[in-house]
Design a protein around this motif. Structure first.
Motif, PDB file in Angstrom:
ATOM      1  N   ILE A 180      70.227 114.722  94.070  1.00  0.00           N
ATOM      2  CA  ILE A 180      71.648 114.457  93.795  1.00  0.00           C
ATOM      3  C   ILE A 180      71.983 114.634  92.315  1.00  0.00           C
ATOM      4  CG2 ILE A 180      71.914 112.894  95.753  1.00  0.00           C
ATOM      5  CD1 ILE A 180      71.716 110.553  93.783  1.00  0.00           C
ATOM      6  N   THR A 181      71.118 115.334  91.572  1.00  0.00           N
ATOM      7  CA  THR A 181      71.319 115.494  90.141  1.00  0.00           C
ATOM      8  C   THR A 181      71.446 116.965  89.779  1.00  0.00           C
ATOM      9  OG1 THR A 181      70.015 113.496  89.692  1.00  0.00           O
ATOM     10  CG2 THR A 181      70.370 114.995  87.853  1.00  0.00           C
TER      11      THR A 181
ATOM     12  N   ARG B  41      73.918 110.091  85.629  1.00  0.00           N
ATOM     13  CA  ARG B  41      72.939 109.713  86.639  1.00  0.00           C
ATOM     14  C   ARG B  41      71.769 108.947  86.036  1.00  0.00           C
ATOM     15  NH1 ARG B  41      74.936 110.122  90.163  1.00  0.00           N
ATOM     16  NH2 ARG B  41      74.908 112.175  91.123  1.00  0.00           N
ATOM     17  N   PHE B  42      71.163 109.515  84.998  1.00  0.00           N
ATOM     18  CA  PHE B  42      69.986 108.864  84.427  1.00  0.00           C
ATOM     19  C   PHE B  42      70.366 107.655  83.575  1.00  0.00           C
ATOM     20  CE2 PHE B  42      68.124 113.085  85.304  1.00  0.00           C
ATOM     21  CZ  PHE B  42      67.066 112.663  86.097  1.00  0.00           C
ATOM     22  N   GLY B  43      71.565 107.640  83.020  1.00  0.00           N
ATOM     23  CA  GLY B  43      72.016 106.449  82.326  1.00  0.00           C
ATOM     24  C   GLY B  43      72.130 105.260  83.268  1.00  0.00           C
ATOM     25  N   LYS B  44      72.713 105.486  84.439  1.00  0.00           N
ATOM     26  CA  LYS B  44      72.858 104.398  85.416  1.00  0.00           C
ATOM     27  C   LYS B  44      71.515 104.030  86.045  1.00  0.00           C
ATOM     28  CE  LYS B  44      77.719 105.244  86.462  1.00  0.00           C
ATOM     29  NZ  LYS B  44      78.726 105.567  87.487  1.00  0.00           N
ATOM     30  N   LEU B  45      70.645 105.035  86.262  1.00  0.00           N
ATOM     31  CA  LEU B  45      69.315 104.730  86.776  1.00  0.00           C
ATOM     32  C   LEU B  45      68.534 103.885  85.777  1.00  0.00           C
ATOM     33  CD1 LEU B  45      68.240 108.096  88.442  1.00  0.00           C
ATOM     34  CD2 LEU B  45      68.376 105.875  89.569  1.00  0.00           C
ATOM     35  N   GLU B  46      68.628 104.238  84.488  1.00  0.00           N
ATOM     36  CA  GLU B  46      67.953 103.443  83.470  1.00  0.00           C
ATOM     37  C   GLU B  46      68.536 102.029  83.421  1.00  0.00           C
ATOM     38  OE1 GLU B  46      65.200 103.021  80.141  1.00  0.00           O
ATOM     39  OE2 GLU B  46      65.353 104.166  81.995  1.00  0.00           O
ATOM     40  N   GLY B  47      69.852 101.924  83.593  1.00  0.00           N
ATOM     41  CA  GLY B  47      70.467 100.602  83.638  1.00  0.00           C
ATOM     42  C   GLY B  47      69.939  99.768  84.794  1.00  0.00           C
TER      43      GLY B  47
END
Length: 401
Positions: A326-327, A335-341
């Protein structure tokens, strides 16, 4: 620039930054006592959480800016921000100033998410899945090697002064990133003759909504990290005649297993049947957690720790495959900012719950809570997979959040 050179430089830069960031937290208690003259050693636990909490709050914001301003620029910002916060940490005089400097590390850092977002502009599909697995291996290697080397460096050196030396590592990483091309420009330049490995993409028929993926990431991190804070105390209590170094080696065994197994396993996993892979690997992880909770034999504990490492590796590969599905280059920052969050929130929640659980219900409690959490998650995954098999599940668009 060759894609392999870009990937190697990005991985090297992240490892240098992660080595610096993950090597010092075990020494917060010593810094408080020796460098800052504070007897409030309980603050070490709180200070351990501060950078993670601030990173959880700031990562989605930095990710959105990366999609707007460019992934390379935000990766440079992350390395330079970490270098500046390390230098400021070396100048503190009080415990509260030290806490504020750690907060800056959480806000100004974020090299892991920024590196992943940049790599997503260079490669895609199964190649991205393998690179995300390598990036996780870089973090595991830093977690495994960093504290040991920092312990050697700390002898005869002022603790806070080490931060001034550590600031050089993200600065070197920033120089590496400076010479890299813009990820978007590299992809455009190479699109006319894509290399064979970029055509082998992750199956997108298992793509799930981003919010579901963030919850999966949160639950997985929570279930594993909750066992970290008190594992050494648990092993010392369970195996009273262990050598002094043995609990630390047992703690690092799953991380070492990840380093040994990640690349070989990623050759076969992460392409298809991602939800099935995740369910099976989490089932093995549940067994490993329960086995450790009730193990009184050292050999059995070693086996369960290795099984935990194998299960964590397979789970990460499956999660990375779901992320890759989905990226794309346009949404990689968010995407990776929210995943890291979600990862940081999971770690914060795990640390807080572990403290309460171990205090009230004993040192076995974190293992049991982790197993219960994964059991709930696996049940939800099974229901989600059943909906996909019946064709009632609408696939999300790759560009939505």
């Amino acid at each position: 620039m060759n894609t392999r050179h870009i990937v190697a430089a990005t991985l090297a830069g992240h490892f240098a930054a992660a080595f610096a960031a993950l090597g010092m937290p075990p020494f917060y208690d010593r810094i408080l006592r020796e460098a800052l003259g504070s007897d409030a050693t309980y603050l070490a636990g709180w200070f351990f959480v501060i950078p993670t909490l601030l990173a959880a709050l700031s990562s989605p914001w930095w990710g959105a800016l990366a999609d707007r301003w460019g992934k390379k620029r935000l990766l440079l910002r992350a390395h330079l921000g970490l270098a500046a916060s390390f230098w400021l940490t070396s100048l503190v005089d009080t415990a509260w100033e030290f806490g504020a400097a750690l907060a800056l590390q959480g806000v100004l850092g974020g090299t892991f998410a920024a590196s992943n977002a940049y790599l997503a502009t260079v490669v895609s599909g199964h190649r991205l899945t393998r690179l995300l697995t390598l990036m996780q291996g870089s973090a595991r290697a830093a977690l495994f090697v960093g504290p040991a080397l920092m312990g050697l460096l700390a002898h005869g050196t002022e603790s806070l002064l080490i931060y001034r030396y550590l600031a050089l590592l993200p600065l070197v990483s920033a120089l590496l990133v400076w010479w890299l091309p813009s990820g978007e420009a590299h992809r455009v330049a190479s699109s006319a003759t894509p290399p064979p490995q970029l055509t082998n993409s992750v199956a997108t028929d298992e793509a799930i909504p981003p919010f579901h993926l963030y919850l999966l990431q949160f639950a997985f991190i929570f279930a594993t990290v909750i066992t970290f804070p008190y594992f050494v105390a648990y092993s010392e209590h369970t195996f009273v005649h262990l050598p002094a170094a043995a609990p630390g080696l047992l703690f690092g065994l799953p991380h070492l297993t990840y380093l040994l197994c990640a690349l070989p396993m990623s050759r076969y996993l992460g392409r298809q049947r991602l939800l099935v892979t995740l369910i099976i690997s989490q089932a093995l992880l549940i067994a490993a957690l329960l086995g450790q909770a009730w193990s009184s034999d050292l050999t059995a504990m070693i086996c369960w720790r290795i099984a935990m490492g194998v299960a964590m590796t397979a789970s990460y590969i499956a999660l990375h495959g779901l992320v890759a599905a989905i990226t794309n280059a346009g949404n990689a920052g968010r995407r990776f900012g929210k995943l890291e969050g979600s990862t940081k929130w999971g770690a914060v929640a795990a640390g807080l719950v572990a403290g309460v659980a171990a205090t009230h219900w004993g040192l076995q409690a974190p293992f049991l809570i982790g197993a219960i959490t994964l059991g709930i998650t696996s049940t939800q995954l099974f229901l989600l997979m059943s909906r996909q098999c019946r064709g009632t599940f609408k696939q999300p668009a790759r560009t939505t959040d």
